[in-house]
Motif scaffolding. Structure first.
Motif, PDB file in Angstrom:
ATOM      1  N   ASP A  25       0.832  -1.206   0.000  1.00  0.00           N
ATOM      2  CA  ASP A  25       0.000   0.000   0.000  1.00  0.00           C
ATOM      3  C   ASP A  25       0.864   1.253   0.000  1.00  0.00           C
ATOM      4  N   SER A  26       1.953   1.228   0.744  1.00  0.00           N
ATOM      5  CA  SER A  26       2.842   2.390   0.812  1.00  0.00           C
ATOM      6  C   SER A  26       3.489   2.643  -0.549  1.00  0.00           C
ATOM      7  N   TYR A  27       3.908   1.576  -1.207  1.00  0.00           N
ATOM      8  CA  TYR A  27       4.492   1.707  -2.552  1.00  0.00           C
ATOM      9  C   TYR A  27       3.471   2.310  -3.509  1.00  0.00           C
TER      10      TYR A  27
ATOM     11  N   ILE B 232       1.294   9.469  -5.806  1.00  0.00           N
ATOM     12  CA  ILE B 232       1.714  10.850  -5.555  1.00  0.00           C
ATOM     13  C   ILE B 232       2.739  11.287  -6.596  1.00  0.00           C
ATOM     14  N   GLY B 233       3.591  10.370  -7.012  1.00  0.00           N
ATOM     15  CA  GLY B 233       4.519  10.678  -8.093  1.00  0.00           C
ATOM     16  C   GLY B 233       3.785  11.100  -9.352  1.00  0.00           C
TER      17      GLY B 233
ATOM     18  N   ALA C  85       9.365   2.035   0.933  1.00  0.00           N
ATOM     19  CA  ALA C  85       8.419   1.598  -0.089  1.00  0.00           C
ATOM     20  C   ALA C  85       7.759   2.794  -0.767  1.00  0.00           C
ATOM     21  N   PHE C  86       7.406   3.786   0.030  1.00  0.00           N
ATOM     22  CA  PHE C  86       6.801   5.008  -0.528  1.00  0.00           C
ATOM     23  C   PHE C  86       7.761   5.670  -1.509  1.00  0.00           C
TER      24      PHE C  86
ATOM     25  N   GLY D  63       9.595   7.166  -6.779  1.00  0.00           N
ATOM     26  CA  GLY D  63      10.716   7.213  -7.693  1.00  0.00           C
ATOM     27  C   GLY D  63      10.503   6.429  -8.969  1.00  0.00           C
ATOM     28  N   SER D  64       9.547   5.516  -8.975  1.00  0.00           N
ATOM     29  CA  SER D  64       9.258   4.765 -10.196  1.00  0.00           C
ATOM     30  C   SER D  64       8.572   5.648 -11.236  1.00  0.00           C
TER      31      SER D  64
END
Length: 327
Positions: free
Chosen positions: A126-128, A134-135, A263-264, A269-270
Motif C-alpha cells: 500500500d505504501s508503494y 503521488i509521483g 516503499a513510498f 521514484g518509479s
C-alpha cells in the motif's frame, strides 16, 4: 437590535439539502448528513442517482480565489489521468456558490463521491502504491497553470504565522516560547541552505498523511480528495506529512517506519525523480509540519474549544520539539 458577531456558523443540513436539490441536476436528494467538521464543513449527500460530497468552506480560511485555484487544479488533474474527486457544476454551469452568513461569505462546492475504502497504510504494498500515485500527481501538476491567486506553502505560512498564533497561548511560558522561536529559526536556516543547492517547488496536495484523503479502489488504485490545503510549495514538505504520519501511527517502531518510507520512496521514484537535497529536507519539514499543526490546534480552539489544549498538551509538544535537538 443588532446581531451579535460570530466567528463560525454551522449551516442547517436541511437548508443545504434544499439548496442542492434546487441548484444541481443530480436527482432527488433522499438523505443528507453533516459528515465532518475540519478545515471546512462536509456534508454527505445521497440522491436516487448517486452519492456526493458537499463542502462549505470557512469564511476566515478560504477566499473565492483560493477555492477557484483548488477547483481548477482538480479539473486539470482529472483531465490528465489522475483519479481525484472532481467538482460538479450546477444546472447553470456554476461550480462555486456563496452563502451569506454572520461572519461573511462561505462558499459551497459539490464534489464527486470518492468510491473505495480509506485505510491506514501499514502494508508495504500500500505504501508503494501510495507513493506511486503521488509521483503521478506531482508529475501532472508540474504543468498546471492558473490565473487565480493561492496562498503559498512558504516559510511565512509554515513557521511565521504558526508562531504568531501560538504566542498568546504561551505568554506564561516565555522561556519555552523563546526556545521554540530559536528552534524554528534553525529550521528556516536549514531549509534556506538546502534551497540554495536546489529544492523541488511546485503544486502540493498539502495533506498527504495517507490515513484519509485517499480511497483505495479496485486493483489497488487510489482516488485522492480533500485538496483544501493545496498550493505551491516545496515537494519535500508534501512528502514529509506522509513520513510524519507513519512515525505517529506506527507506534514509533523505527523498523516499520523505515520500511514503509522506503516503499513510498520507491513507488514515487518509479514515476518521478527526487533529488538528494529534497530527501535531506524531509526530516526538517517533518519538524516544520509539527510546528504548523501546533499552531493549527490553537487556531481551531476558537470554535472547537480550548479544553484539549491544556498545559499537558503544551508539555508534550515541547518535549517533542526538544527531542529533535535542532537547538
Amino acid at each position: 437590535m443588532s446581531l451579535f458577531p460570530v466567528s463560525y456558523s454551522l449551516l442547517s443540513k436541511q437548508a443545504v439539502g434544499l439548496h442542492i436539490q434546487h441548484h444541481y441536476d443530480i436527482g432527488n436528494v433522499v438523505k443528507i448528513q453533516y459528515f465532518l467538521r475540519g478545515m471546512n464543513d462536509t456534508y454527505e449527500v445521497e440522491t436516487d442517482v448517486d452519492k456526493y460530497i458537499f463542502r462549505i468552506y470557512r469564511a476566515d480560511r478560504r477566499s473565492r480565489s483560493d477555492i477557484e485555484f483548488e477547483l481548477e487544479l482538480l479539473q486539470f488533474l482529472g483531465a490528465n489521468g489522475i483519479s481525484v474527486s472532481e467538482p460538479i457544476p450546477g444546472k447553470d454551469g456554476v461550480y462555486l456558490r456563496g452563502f451569506n452568513v454572520m461572519e461573511g461569505t462561505r462558499y459551497g462546492v459539490l464534489f464527486q463521491y470518492a468510491e473505495g475504502h480509506e485505510r491506514p497504510i501499514h502494508a508495504i504494498a500500500d505504501s508503494y502504491r501510495f507513493g506511486e500515485s503521488i509521483g503521478h500527481m506531482h508529475k501532472a501538476a508540474d504543468h498546471f497553470e492558473c490565473v487565480h491567486a493561492r496562498e503559498q506553502l512558504n516559510m511565512e505560512f509554515l513557521i511565521d504565522r504558526p508562531l504568531s498564533i501560538i504566542r498568546p497561548y504561551m505568554e506564561h511560558r516565555l522561556m519555552d516560547y523563546n526556545y521554540l522561536g530559536e528552534w524554528a529559526a534553525e529550521l528556516k536556516k536549514r531549509i534556506s541552505e538546502l534551497e540554495i543547492r536546489g529544492l523541488d517547488w511546485g503544486v502540493c496536495h498539502g495533506d498527504l498523511h495517507g490515513n484519509t484523503n485517499a480511497a483505495f479502489v479496485k486493483d489497488g488504485e487510489l482516488t485522492h480528495y480533500d485538496f483544501d490545503l493545496c498550493g505551491y510549495g516545496w515537494r519535500a514538505y508534501d512528502l514529509a506529512e506522509f513520513r510524519l504520519a507513519r512515525e505517529i501511527h506506527s507506534g514509533h517502531d523505527p523498523k516499520e517506519v523505515e520500511g514503509l518510507w522506503d516503499a513510498f520512496l520507491r513507488g514515487y521514484g518509479s514515476v518521478r525523480s527526487l533529488g538528494e537535497n529534497d530527501l535531506a529536507a524531509v526530516p526538517v519539514f517533518v519538524a516544520i509540519r509539527q510546528l504548523w499543526l501546533f499552531g493549527l490546534c490553537f487556531q481551531d480552539s476558537e470554535f472547537a474549544g480550548i479544553a484539549d489544549y491544556d498545559e499537558g498538551f503544551i508539555d508534550r509538544k515541547m518535549q517533542y520539539f526538544k527531542s529533535l535537538g535542532y537547538v
